[in-house]
Design an enzyme around this catalytic site. Structure first.
Site, short mmCIF file in Angstrom:
data_model
loop_
_atom_site.label_atom_id
_atom_site.label_comp_id
_atom_site.label_asym_id
_atom_site.label_seq_id
_atom_site.Cartn_x
_atom_site.Cartn_y
_atom_site.Cartn_z
N ARG A 125 92.20 -10.25 6.49
CA ARG A 125 91.74 -8.86 6.25
C ARG A 125 91.53 -8.73 4.76
O ARG A 125 92.46 -8.88 3.97
CB ARG A 125 92.78 -7.85 6.74
CG ARG A 125 92.48 -6.44 6.25
CD ARG A 125 93.28 -5.38 6.96
NE ARG A 125 92.76 -5.15 8.29
CZ ARG A 125 93.06 -4.10 9.04
NH1 ARG A 125 93.87 -3.17 8.59
NH2 ARG A 125 92.57 -3.97 10.26
N HIS A 152 84.26 -4.93 11.33
CA HIS A 152 85.59 -5.01 11.97
C HIS A 152 85.37 -5.52 13.41
O HIS A 152 85.56 -4.77 14.38
CB HIS A 152 86.24 -3.63 11.94
CG HIS A 152 87.71 -3.63 12.21
ND1 HIS A 152 88.44 -4.78 12.44
CD2 HIS A 152 88.60 -2.59 12.28
CE1 HIS A 152 89.70 -4.46 12.64
NE2 HIS A 152 89.83 -3.15 12.55
N GLN A 155 88.02 -5.13 16.31
CA GLN A 155 88.12 -3.76 16.80
C GLN A 155 87.06 -3.46 17.84
O GLN A 155 87.34 -2.88 18.90
CB GLN A 155 87.98 -2.78 15.62
CG GLN A 155 88.08 -1.33 16.02
CD GLN A 155 89.46 -0.97 16.50
OE1 GLN A 155 90.44 -1.21 15.80
NE2 GLN A 155 89.58 -0.40 17.69
N ASP A 243 85.69 7.76 12.99
CA ASP A 243 86.70 7.03 12.22
C ASP A 243 87.02 7.86 10.99
O ASP A 243 86.33 8.85 10.67
CB ASP A 243 86.15 5.63 11.85
CG ASP A 243 87.19 4.73 11.19
OD1 ASP A 243 88.41 5.05 11.28
OD2 ASP A 243 86.80 3.71 10.58
N CYS A 284 89.34 4.11 16.22
CA CYS A 284 90.07 2.84 16.05
C CYS A 284 91.47 3.04 15.55
O CYS A 284 92.30 2.15 15.68
CB CYS A 284 89.29 1.91 15.13
SG CYS A 284 89.14 2.54 13.43
N ARG A 312 93.43 -4.05 21.58
CA ARG A 312 93.32 -5.00 20.47
C ARG A 312 94.05 -6.28 20.83
O ARG A 312 93.57 -7.39 20.55
CB ARG A 312 93.95 -4.39 19.19
CG ARG A 312 93.19 -3.22 18.60
CD ARG A 312 91.85 -3.64 18.02
NE ARG A 312 91.97 -4.70 17.03
CZ ARG A 312 92.25 -4.51 15.74
NH1 ARG A 312 92.42 -3.29 15.27
NH2 ARG A 312 92.34 -5.53 14.90
N1 CP Z 1 92.36 -0.24 13.81
C1 CP Z 1 92.97 -1.06 12.94
O1 CP Z 1 92.44 -2.11 12.52
O2 CP Z 1 94.21 -0.66 12.61
P1 CP Z 1 95.15 -1.29 11.50
O3 CP Z 1 94.54 -0.97 10.16
O4 CP Z 1 96.47 -0.62 11.70
O5 CP Z 1 95.23 -2.78 11.69
N1 NVA Z 2 87.14 2.17 8.40
C1 NVA Z 2 88.57 1.94 8.29
C2 NVA Z 2 89.06 1.20 9.49
C3 NVA Z 2 90.55 1.01 9.51
C4 NVA Z 2 91.01 0.23 10.70
C5 NVA Z 2 88.88 1.20 7.02
O1 NVA Z 2 88.19 0.24 6.69
O2 NVA Z 2 89.82 1.61 6.35
#
Ligand code: CP
Ligand code: NVA
Length: 327
Positions: A125, A152, A155, A243, A284, A312
């Site tokens: 990540r 993502h 997701q 989101d 998400c 997930r």
């Molecule tokens: N939706 C998602 O990726 O959540 P987290 O940031 O908690 O991993």
């Molecule tokens: N769009 C958000 C998704 C988090 C799971 C971010 O990137 O912070």
């Protein structure tokens, strides 16, 4: 971009098993994406009623270790990958970049080569998609995109599992995104052609998804459109999805401007009423109740947000099996 390497030489000169990176949904063949959704659903129902930590009977990734490298916070991604590896008979390591030399400037390339000697796979990540690509280019083990500023994919695979569970199909449905045209919106766009859904993204012009992603999806045959008209987007939709207004890569200074721009894109009960009566609400998570969606919608009868979060786990197990050439 290198998404797949089917044969690689291990450091001892032996040929290791085939493997694939999971980086962007538009790099993965449509039939493989659909197989991942089907496998996630099959495994989910096969282990219904088992304790969460009990392994799947086949223990498909026995002995495998996944390193999870986080440059941003996570609840769902972190816990679902760790439990997914456990259910597949393997295990996982959590590596926060601040605790790694990566956080002091060691390159993603060198980090990838080092990790390839210790573990069997990496989930990353990160901020920049270039960091992810550099890791993938230099790793001799599968690399999974656990979120970048651009996309993502894990997701959206979970979201598609959730949609198919609810409707029995994905093809032909209308998915309406409302709010910031961020990484999650972009990934829904990337998958539209492979799954045959109509994707309408309603955002202020300033926050529209990246044109290169939209154009690539349209060239691939995806029914994708972008509009500022949230009411038109949601009309007759099967899925309404939003989101956070401020993603992890966004500076806090844009908060006020985002609230001003995105207020009209909030999902409330009046907006949900414009979608089909059978429509579901997705997010998400994590969410900010009262901002991108009201609590009444998030906790209401059309919301599937916690099924989505659970999925997930199931989606990622199927993704991992695909990465290791077992799907
Ligand atoms: N939706 C998602 O990726 O959540 P987290 O940031 O908690 O991993
Ligand atoms: N769009 C958000 C998704 C988090 C799971 C971010 O990137 O912070």
């Amino acid at each position: 971009m290198t998404a797949t390497r089917m044969k690689i030489a291990a450091s001892d000169g032996a040929t290791s098993a085939p493997f694939r990176h999971f980086l962007e949904l538009d790099q993965v063949p449509a039939k493989d994406l659909r197989a991942i959704v089907a496998e996630a659903r099959r495994r989910k129902s096969a282990r219904a009623g088992l304790p969460k930590g009990a392994p799947d009977p086949d223990e498909g990734l026995a002995g495998r270790v996944l390193a999870m490298v986080f440059e941003k916070p996570s609840t769902r991604t972190r816990v679902s990958f760790e439990m997914g590896m456990r259910q597949l008979g393997g295990s996982a390591l959590v590596l926060n970049s601040g605790d790694l030399q990566l956080g002091r400037g060691e390159t993603p390339a060198d980090t990838a080569r080092v990790l390839s000697g210790y573990v069997d796979g990496v989930m990353l990540r990160t901020f920049s998609p270039e960091t992810l690509q550099e890791m993938a280019d230099h790793a001799s083990i599968p690399v999974v995109n656990g979120l970048t500023d651009r996309s993502h994919p894990c997701q959206i695979m979970a979201d598609l599992v959730t949609i198919e569970e609810r409707f029995g199909r994905i093809e032909g449905l209308k998915i309406a995104w409302t709010g910031d045209g961020n990484n999650v919106a972009a990934t829904f766009v990337q998958a539209a052609a492979a799954f045959g859904y109509e994707m309408v993204v309603a955002t202020p012009e300033e926050l529209a998804p990246k044109p290169d992603i939209v154009e690539a999806a349209q060239r691939a045959g995806g029914r994708v459109s972008v509009t500022t008209d949230v009411n038109a987007a949601v009309a007759d939709a099967d899925v309404v999805v939003t989101d956070t207004w401020l993603s992890m890569n966004d500076p806090d200074e844009v908060r006020q401007a985002r609230h001003r721009l995105l207020g009209p894109y909030q999902v409330d009960e009046a907006l949900m009423a414009q979608a089909k009566s059978t429509a579901i609400f997705m997010h998400c998570l994590p969410a900010h109740r009262g901002e991108e969606a009201t609590a009444a919608v998030m906790d209401g009868p059309q919301s599937v947000i916690f099924e989505e979060a659970e999925n997930r786990l199931h989606a990622q197990k199927a993704i991992l099996l695909w990465c290791f050439g077992q799907l």
